[in-house]
Scaffold this motif. Sequence first.
Motif, PDB file in Angstrom:
ATOM      1  N   SER A  33       0.682  -1.120  -0.132  1.00 16.03           N
ATOM      2  CA  SER A  33       0.027  -0.196   0.021  1.00 16.03           C
ATOM      3  C   SER A  33       1.140   1.335  -0.013  1.00 16.03           C
ATOM      4  N   ASP A  36       1.959   1.773  -3.220  1.00 12.78           N
ATOM      5  CA  ASP A  36       0.942   2.215  -4.214  1.00 12.78           C
ATOM      6  C   ASP A  36      -0.020   4.326  -3.656  1.00 12.78           C
ATOM      7  N   THR A  37       0.858   3.907  -2.722  1.00 14.57           N
ATOM      8  CA  THR A  37       0.465   5.965  -2.557  1.00 14.57           C
ATOM      9  C   THR A  37       1.873   6.670  -2.673  1.00 14.57           C
ATOM     10  N   HIS A  40       1.586   6.951  -6.920  1.00 16.58           N
ATOM     11  CA  HIS A  40      -0.606   7.927  -7.316  1.00 16.58           C
ATOM     12  C   HIS A  40       0.647   9.052  -7.013  1.00 16.58           C
ATOM     13  N   SER A  41       1.066   9.467  -5.376  1.00 13.68           N
ATOM     14  CA  SER A  41       1.224  10.336  -4.966  1.00 13.68           C
ATOM     15  C   SER A  41       2.768  11.387  -7.052  1.00 13.68           C
ATOM     16  N   ASN A  87      -4.050   4.771   2.130  1.00 12.73           N
ATOM     17  CA  ASN A  87      -5.297   4.457   0.950  1.00 12.73           C
ATOM     18  C   ASN A  87      -6.123   5.846   1.151  1.00 12.73           C
ATOM     19  N   SER A  90      -3.289   7.855  -0.860  1.00 15.20           N
ATOM     20  CA  SER A  90      -3.273   7.195  -2.237  1.00 15.20           C
ATOM     21  C   SER A  90      -4.227   8.029  -3.003  1.00 15.20           C
ATOM     22  N   HIS A  91      -5.573   7.920  -2.536  1.00 10.12           N
ATOM     23  CA  HIS A  91      -6.947   8.595  -3.875  1.00 10.12           C
ATOM     24  C   HIS A  91      -6.807  10.119  -3.433  1.00 10.12           C
ATOM     25  N   SER A  92      -6.479  10.173  -2.525  1.00 13.01           N
ATOM     26  CA  SER A  92      -6.060  12.271  -2.934  1.00 13.01           C
ATOM     27  C   SER A  92      -5.442  12.911  -3.052  1.00 13.01           C
ATOM     28  N   SER A  93      -4.192  11.990  -3.232  1.00 10.22           N
ATOM     29  CA  SER A  93      -3.655  12.294  -3.624  1.00 10.22           C
ATOM     30  C   SER A  93      -3.404  12.213  -5.731  1.00 10.22           C
ATOM     31  N   LEU A  94      -3.543  11.266  -5.880  1.00 12.23           N
ATOM     32  CA  LEU A  94      -3.944  10.507  -7.289  1.00 12.23           C
ATOM     33  C   LEU A  94      -4.921  11.634  -7.966  1.00 12.23           C
ATOM     34  N   SER A  95      -6.318  12.004  -7.102  1.00 14.48           N
ATOM     35  CA  SER A  95      -7.340  13.025  -7.628  1.00 14.48           C
ATOM     36  C   SER A  95      -6.891  14.803  -7.519  1.00 14.48           C
TER      37      SER A  95
END
Length: 262
Positions: A33, A36-37, A40-41, A87, A90-95
């Motif tokens: 994880s 992934d973080t 994605h960041s 998580n 990861s998703h906040s940075s990607l978005s």
Amino acid sequence: MFELIFPGWLAGVLLSLTTGPLGSFIVWRRMSSFGDTLSHSSLLGIALSIAFNVNSFYAILILMSFIAIILAWLEELLPVSLDTVLNIISHSSLSLGMVFISLISSKKEINITNYLFGDLLSVTKNDLITISISSILILSILLFRWHSILSSTINEELSQIDGINVLYARLTIMLMTAFTIAIAIKFVGALLITSLLIIPPATAQHFSGSPEKMVIIAIIVSILSVTGGISLSVFYNTPASPSIVLCSSFLCLISNIKKHFY
């Protein structure tokens, strides 16, 4: 044809020398994880580099190093797993990166596909020099710190008794992973780099009886994946980086079948 694919293949081999050992530590420490973080960041780092017109490598490296330090500090303090925090980040940075890039693309044309999936066949001679120097630096640090990092990975309590700084060992792995992703993101892509870090070591663990053997086999599996993926890309005109990941996944599947039946 050979002149076209050789730089990309060599870049993949050089990256395999670092993703093999780093990925092994990520698998041992169950930090997938975290990988992934960081990957994605990196998209947020790319967006910031475009917005402020700076080299993407430095923007990604600084951002991911900052995140790695924060996560190492949080893992030391929090009594529970970091998965939820990872998580969210990861998703906040990607978005956030996607939103920034969409806003910037209204002013300048940006090909987001290259950032997401990379282009290993676009490697230049200067890129090879950068990858070579970076790989030597990362491997040197890992070899120098091998005993302390491995000891803290196997048993943190015993490592602390032996006088090993567990936080420092963990931070070394995190920062080296951030450095590797910052180097590889241009060629492999934000969505695929974690696969190269995780899948070869996951394959190698079925054939290894020691940490050192697992690292060597992970490097070999990664090189085979790069070779097979680039060959698939050349003969069938498929994207290079996804083809490499598919080859790596195929080898992992074969290793699991072998473990099940033999």
